[in-house]
Every structure is written in structure tokens, then in C-alpha cells.
Design a protein around this motif. Structure first.
Motif, PDB file in Angstrom:
ATOM      1  N   SER A 342       0.817  -1.217   0.000  1.00 42.64           N
ATOM      2  CA  SER A 342       0.000   0.000   0.000  1.00 42.64           C
ATOM      3  C   SER A 342       0.843   1.256   0.000  1.00 42.64           C
ATOM      4  O   SER A 342       0.580   2.208  -0.748  1.00 42.64           O
ATOM      5  CB  SER A 342      -0.938  -0.010   1.213  1.00 42.64           C
ATOM      6  OG  SER A 342      -1.776  -1.147   1.187  1.00 42.64           O
ATOM      7  N   LYS A 355       3.053  -0.119  -7.005  1.00 39.73           N
ATOM      8  CA  LYS A 355       2.431  -0.653  -5.785  1.00 39.73           C
ATOM      9  C   LYS A 355       1.952  -2.089  -5.934  1.00 39.73           C
ATOM     10  O   LYS A 355       1.706  -2.768  -4.943  1.00 39.73           O
ATOM     11  CB  LYS A 355       1.245   0.224  -5.364  1.00 39.73           C
ATOM     12  CG  LYS A 355       1.622   1.686  -5.120  1.00 39.73           C
ATOM     13  CD  LYS A 355       2.706   1.822  -4.059  1.00 39.73           C
ATOM     14  CE  LYS A 355       3.079   3.284  -3.820  1.00 39.73           C
ATOM     15  NZ  LYS A 355       4.200   3.411  -2.844  1.00 39.73           N
ATOM     16  N   THR A 356       1.789  -2.556  -7.152  1.00 37.61           N
ATOM     17  CA  THR A 356       1.359  -3.938  -7.381  1.00 37.61           C
ATOM     18  C   THR A 356       2.109  -4.506  -8.568  1.00 37.61           C
ATOM     19  O   THR A 356       2.550  -3.772  -9.463  1.00 37.61           O
ATOM     20  CB  THR A 356      -0.159  -4.028  -7.655  1.00 37.61           C
ATOM     21  OG1 THR A 356      -0.465  -3.318  -8.865  1.00 37.61           O
ATOM     22  CG2 THR A 356      -0.954  -3.464  -6.491  1.00 37.61           C
ATOM     23  N   HIS A 368       2.700  -9.525   0.353  1.00 41.29           N
ATOM     24  CA  HIS A 368       1.874  -8.361   0.675  1.00 41.29           C
ATOM     25  C   HIS A 368       2.441  -7.638   1.886  1.00 41.29           C
ATOM     26  O   HIS A 368       2.801  -8.262   2.894  1.00 41.29           O
ATOM     27  CB  HIS A 368       0.431  -8.756   0.962  1.00 41.29           C
ATOM     28  CG  HIS A 368      -0.462  -7.574   1.216  1.00 41.29           C
ATOM     29  ND1 HIS A 368      -0.636  -7.039   2.481  1.00 41.29           N
ATOM     30  CD2 HIS A 368      -1.197  -6.809   0.370  1.00 41.29           C
ATOM     31  CE1 HIS A 368      -1.455  -6.007   2.405  1.00 41.29           C
ATOM     32  NE2 HIS A 368      -1.821  -5.839   1.140  1.00 41.29           N
ATOM     33  N   THR A 370       1.885  -3.650   4.071  1.00 39.68           N
ATOM     34  CA  THR A 370       1.147  -2.401   4.149  1.00 39.68           C
ATOM     35  C   THR A 370       2.071  -1.213   3.901  1.00 39.68           C
ATOM     36  O   THR A 370       1.855  -0.401   2.996  1.00 39.68           O
ATOM     37  CB  THR A 370       0.453  -2.269   5.505  1.00 39.68           C
ATOM     38  OG1 THR A 370      -0.415  -3.392   5.697  1.00 39.68           O
ATOM     39  CG2 THR A 370      -0.381  -0.989   5.573  1.00 39.68           C
TER      40      THR A 370
END
Length: 379
Positions: A342, A355-356, A368, A370
Motif C-alpha cells: 500500500s 504498488k502492485t 503483501h 502495508t
């Protein structure tokens, strides 16, 4: 005649011993009588013999001679381990061949056994290979022996605090020796503040726990291995286990060149370092500890809150790594990557991916975080 009179006579008959030893021995027999429901002079005499006979047996044990027949003592009467410990330390005698025990140290030969049930407070505990079954122990002031015997094939060794000292003062050791190549069915070790060191253990199931002491296993096949500590460290080196289950609060966990089909680790703030690990299914959960894994892995799942996660080696099954604030760094050749962060940055094989990122590969790896950064190398 009353119970008190029996123990008064016993105490008087042990007048050759110092006051502390005499008090400890009488206290032991009083507690034994209470637990066994021996509430009269006659019951005590029937169970232990007359006070004089019991005194003769104890004093004969101290001097290393047999009690006189006319004393009424039973020559085959078994002296409890707790009492024997007091007598051996008083006499300073050596039990069995071997290295000379240090002052205050007791040594006993043991019958063969296939199980261990050991619980102590402050002494360090060592399991080692040797020529015969034996135990050598030295207890600190404030800690007394409750039992040291083989019952139904299980060696039981337990200590407890004495009533005269509120806290154990530390120190002491218990060294347990088993013949080389001995296979145990089950071994359970409970230590409060002492360290636990197991070498060459060959066992079906092993359970070890400490509060502040370290746990170390070197070599051997401990079978189903379960170990837990609060602030002590856990170390395994060159161990082959059928499964590994480790838990710690603030202690660190380190494995070097170990094999286990199934392994799971949990930690609150302690770090976890697994190098040369061979495992088919590995799970790790930590809050603030860092995780480092290097080896040949099947499936792997890692969950961390603020700790960093670094994994490398080979991956043949599904992988998943999740953090909140920790960074993720992985190096697995040929993996497919599904990654998202994120607030952190993602880099795959040197390329910044935002971000991805989603890239195909031979085995899936989901990452993953944050706020942490994610770095992946697949070459």
C-alpha cells in the motif's frame, strides 16, 4: 505413642548428622507420612520400621555398610532419592566409576530406560552419549531432590524449592548419560532458568521447555520435536526431525542445517534464522521479530507485523509472505510473483513496479505489505 513421638525418636537417633541434614530428613518422612495417610505411631512403624531401625538404615547408607540384623532394619529397604541425595552429599562418597565428582555432587548408575521425565528449577541440564545409563547432579542451595529413579522404563528426575530458602540461588547441573545408539520412546524436559543441551538424541518424541534458559540440540533425530521458551534462545544444529514446533516470546530461534517435513515457528519479539533448512511445509508467525530463511523449501507461509522477512534458496510449492510494517526480500529462481504494498515500493529483478505486480512463474509466490518495501529476485 504418637506421630510426633515417632519423629522425635527418629531425630534423636540421627544425632550424628548435622542439624540441617537431620531436619531435612525428618521433614521428608513427615511429608511422606502425611501424603500416605500414616496417622499413628503404629502405622509409621509398620511402614518404615521402628525409629531405631530407620536410623540404622540411614546411617548405614551414610557409612556405606549394611545395617546390623538385630537392629530390626530391613537390609533391602529402599532409601528415597531425596534422602539419599542428602546422605551422599554428607559422606562425599563417589557413586560408580568415572570422573571424580566435585564437592556436593552426586552420581548414580541407572537401570536401562526408554523414557525421560525431567523437571528442575535452576540447574543446567545436559543429555549426552556415553557407555552406560547414569546421572550426575549438583543442586544449588534452596533446591532439593524429590526423585531420581527409573520406574516402568521411565527415568524420573524432579527437584523442588526447599522450605528454608524462599528463592533458589542459581547454579547446579544435571548430566544425564545414555549409551551410544540408545533409542528413546519419549523424552520430556522442563527447566525454569537453567540451560538445556541435548546431544545425539535419538527419540520418537521430544518435548522441551524453559522460562529463561536456552535450549540447544546438536545432532541426532529427536522425532516429533516441540520446544518452547519465554526469554531463552532456541538453537538446532544438524538435526533430522519428523516435525518441529517452536515457540518463544523474546528469545531468538536459530536452525542450522536441519531437516523436517513439517516445521512451524512462533515468536513475539524474538528473531528467527533458518539456514540450510530442508522442509516440505514451513510456517512462521512473529510480531516484532525479523525472519531469515535459507534452504530448500516446499510450501512456506510467513506472517509478520513489524519484522523484516528475508527468504532465499529454492521453492517448489506455494509461498506466501505478509507483513504490516516490515520489508520483504526474496530470492527464489523461477517463481511467479503476485505482490502488493500500500505505501511501500516493489522491485522485481531490479525493475521498479509501483504498488502492485503480477508475473507468471513455475510456482506461485504471494507477497503483501502495508508500509514495507518488497524486493524480489527470480533469476
Amino acid at each position: 505413642m504418637t506421630v510426633d513421638q515417632y519423629f522425635e525418636e527418629l531425630s534423636a537417633g540421627l544425632d550424628r548428622l548435622d542439624a540441617t541434614a537431620r531436619e531435612d530428613i525428618v521433614s521428608y518422612y513427615r511429608e511422606y507420612a502425611q501424603e500416605a495417610g500414616l496417622s499413628s505411631y503404629e502405622q509409621l512403624r509398620e511402614h518404615f520400621g521402628t525409629p531405631r531401625a530407620l536410623c540404622d538404615s540411614l546411617c548405614a547408607e551414610l557409612s556405606g555398610t549394611a545395617p546390623l540384623p538385630e537392629s530390626g532394619a530391613d537390609p533391602g529397604q529402599k532409601i528415597p532419592a531425596a534422602v539419599r541425595s542428602i546422605l551422599v552429599m554428607l559422606s562425599g562418597q563417589k557413586r560408580d566409576a568415572g570422573a571424580d565428582p566435585r564437592p556436593g555432587e552426586c552420581e548414580m548408575a541407572l537401570d536401562a530406560f526408554t523414557g525421560i521425565d525431567l523437571s528442575v528449577i535452576t540447574p543446567d541440564v545436559v543429555l549426552q552419549e556415553g557407555d552406560a545409563f547414569a546421572v550426575r547432579y549438583r543442586l544449588p542451595e534452596g533446591e532439593r531432590l524429590e526423585c531420581a529413579e527409573v520406574v516402568d522404563g521411565v527415568f524420573r528426575f524432579r527437584t523442588a524449592k526447599t522450605r528454608t530458602v524462599l528463592f533458589s540461588l542459581g547454579g547446579g547441573e544435571v548430566i544425564l548419560t545414555v549409551p551410544r545408539g540408545t533409542r528413546l520412546q519419549q523424552a520430556e524436559f522442563q527447566v525454569i532458568s537453567g540451560d538445556l543441551r541435548l546431544s545425539g538424541l535419538f527419540c520418537g518424541k521430544t518435548v522441551a521447555s524453559t522460562v529463561s534458559g536456552d535450549i540447544t540440540l546438536c545432532g541426532g533425530t529427536p522425532g516429533q520435536l516441540s520446544a518452547r521458551t519465554t526469554s531463552g534462545n532456541l538453537l538446532l544444529r544438524e538435526v533430522i526431525a519428523s516435525s518441529v514446533h517452536f515457540g518463544t516470546v523474546s528469545g531468538d530461534v536459530r536452525l542450522e542445517d536441519c531437516r523436517a517435513p513439517i516445521a512451524d515457528f512462533s515468536s513475539t519479539s524474538g528473531d528467527l534464522s533458518l539456514s540450510g533448512m530442508v522442509c516440505e511445509y514451513c510456517t512462521v508467525e512473529t510480531i516484532a521479530g525479523d525472519v531469515e530463511i535459507e534452504g530448500s523449501l516446499g510450501a512456506v507461509k510467513v506472517s509478520a507485523t513489524s519484522g523484516d522477512c528475508t527468504l532465499s534458496g529454492s521453492l517448489s510449492g506455494r509461498g506466501g509472505i505478509t507483513t504490516v510494517a516490515g520489508d520483504i526480500r526474496v530470492h527464489f529462481a523461477g517463481v511467479g510473483v503476485e505482490a502488493a504494498s500500500s505505501l511501500g515500493d516493489i522491485t522485481v529483478d531490479g525493475c521498479h513496479c509501483g504498488k502492485t505486480v503480477s508475473r507468471p512463474g513455475k510456482v506461485p509466490l504471494a507477497l503483501h505489505s502495508t508500509t514495507g518495501d518488497i524486493t524480489v529476485t527470480t533469476g
